[in-house]
Design a protein around this motif. Structure first.
Motif, PDB file in Angstrom:
ATOM      1  N   PHE A 116       0.802  -1.212  -0.054  1.00 22.54           N
ATOM      2  CA  PHE A 116      -0.069  -0.067   0.012  1.00 22.54           C
ATOM      3  C   PHE A 116       0.893   1.044   0.062  1.00 22.54           C
ATOM      4  O   PHE A 116       2.236   1.225   0.677  1.00 22.54           O
ATOM      5  N   HIS A 117       0.375   2.506  -0.485  1.00 22.53           N
ATOM      6  CA  HIS A 117       0.988   3.648  -0.547  1.00 22.53           C
ATOM      7  C   HIS A 117      -0.205   4.622  -0.370  1.00 22.53           C
ATOM      8  O   HIS A 117      -1.221   4.775  -1.206  1.00 22.53           O
ATOM      9  N   VAL A 118      -0.209   5.344   0.805  1.00 20.22           N
ATOM     10  CA  VAL A 118      -0.874   6.452   1.212  1.00 20.22           C
ATOM     11  C   VAL A 118      -0.208   7.828   1.060  1.00 20.22           C
ATOM     12  O   VAL A 118       0.125   8.071   1.998  1.00 20.22           O
ATOM     13  N   PRO A 119      -0.311   8.531  -0.133  1.00 15.78           N
ATOM     14  CA  PRO A 119       0.601   9.784   0.189  1.00 15.78           C
ATOM     15  C   PRO A 119       0.196  10.724   1.066  1.00 15.78           C
ATOM     16  O   PRO A 119       0.947  11.461   1.756  1.00 15.78           O
ATOM     17  N   ASN A 120      -1.111  10.788   1.296  1.00  5.42           N
ATOM     18  CA  ASN A 120      -1.555  11.880   2.210  1.00  5.42           C
ATOM     19  C   ASN A 120      -0.961  11.709   3.458  1.00  5.42           C
ATOM     20  O   ASN A 120      -0.815  12.779   4.433  1.00  5.42           O
ATOM     21  N   TYR A 121      -0.441  10.592   4.074  1.00  9.07           N
ATOM     22  CA  TYR A 121      -0.030  10.435   5.289  1.00  9.07           C
ATOM     23  C   TYR A 121       1.303   9.975   5.077  1.00  9.07           C
ATOM     24  O   TYR A 121       2.025   9.369   6.186  1.00  9.07           O
ATOM     25  N   LYS A 122       2.042  10.102   3.956  1.00  7.94           N
ATOM     26  CA  LYS A 122       3.410   9.879   3.845  1.00  7.94           C
ATOM     27  C   LYS A 122       3.717   8.473   4.182  1.00  7.94           C
ATOM     28  O   LYS A 122       4.711   8.038   5.005  1.00  7.94           O
TER      29      LYS A 122
END
Length: 283
Positions: free
Chosen positions: A30-36
């Motif tokens: 997974f990658h969630v950019p908003n939370y780095k």
């Protein structure tokens, strides 16, 4: 207004033979950019992997999974205890960039027996972020959990809707109100372009519940095809029904075969195009 949050994900598959092309999902990144934040979840059901490939190398498998955790778990866990595989990974400069690039660069090095599928994305929000990630994990690592803790049909519907809206921006996604004979609820969940979609399951903790639900689904499908003249219908099931990842038990396989034969009969009888596909294929 609720802020939209993109969840990028890539599924790791174990492919022991390039000739047979059989594969098994063994992880999801997974990658969630908003939370780095990035995260890797590896399969816990080792017995299933051993049944899939009786020649698997457990030590190499464990080392590979640990290396992926070390590289993809950010903030890092620092739990790597064995020698990591010698692969150059790009630095985390893309971690906060809202794009497919971070996971694509992190996963493109894998080949041979371990391969990542193409990076995909669904749109979530702060309230549903954790649940959506868990449901993606439950979908692609379906048999990692006992039946009572696997993804439910309502959860599968919500996840499918988010994925379809994220992927098909050029097509209108609607919830058609096609009523059955004995219920006020629609017997069809969604319509995307010319395709109608209905979500169901073959996997229930109790056989009596499964029989009731499948009989109900077949009745609804026949009603939709006969009375509402629906031609293109996809039946979405939570389980992976492909030959790559067969059912866990002979009983489940027989239930699917019986259901599939009923669908084939409907297609012949009404010249319809009803297909059974897994939720994994639709995400």
């Amino acid at each position: 207004m609720t802020q939209k949050i993109n969840i990028y994900y890539a599924v790791l598959q174990y492919i022991p033979s390039q000739i047979r092309h059989e594969c098994l999902n063994v992880g999801i990144a997974f990658h969630v950019p908003n939370y780095k934040m990035s995260k890797f979840v590896s399969a816990r059901n080792k017995q299933r992997i051993a049944r899939f490939d009786d020649e698997w190398d457990k030590s190499f498998f464990d080392i590979t999974m640990e290396a992926l955790h070390e590289d993809l778990d950010f903030p890092t866990t620092g739990k790597l205890t064995k020698q990591a595989i010698n692969v150059f990974f790009p630095k985390d400069d893309l971690l906060q960039k809202d794009s497919f690039d971070y996971l694509r660069r992190k996963t493109e090095y894998f080949a041979n027996e371990f391969q990542f599928r193409d990076v995909a994305c669904i749109v979530s929000d702060e309230r549903n972020l954790k649940t959506d990630m868990e449901n993606l994990e439950k979908t692609f690592l379906y048999y990692d959990r006992p039946k009572s803790k696997r993804i439910t049909t309502p959860a599968a519907k919500r996840l499918l809707k988010k994925s379809l809206k994220s992927k098909n921006t050029d097509k209108e996604l609607t919830e058609p109100q096609i009523k059955g004979k004995f219920d006020t609820k629609s017997i069809i969940d969604y319509k995307l372009g010319e395709n109608y979609l209905k979500v169901t399951s073959f996997d229930y903790a109790e056989n009596g519940v499964r029989a009731k639900e499948l009989k109900s689904s077949l009745f609804d499908i026949r009603t939709a095809v006969k009375d509402d003249k629906i031609k293109n219908l996809k039946i979405i099931v939570s389980e992976d029904i492909s030959k790559k990842d067969k059912y866990e038990s002979k009983e489940n396989q027989e239930v699917f075969d019986d259901f599939n034969n009923e669908i084939k009969q409907l297609n012949t009888e009404y010249n319809s195009n009803i297909q059974i596909v897994s939720l994994q294929e639709m995400l």
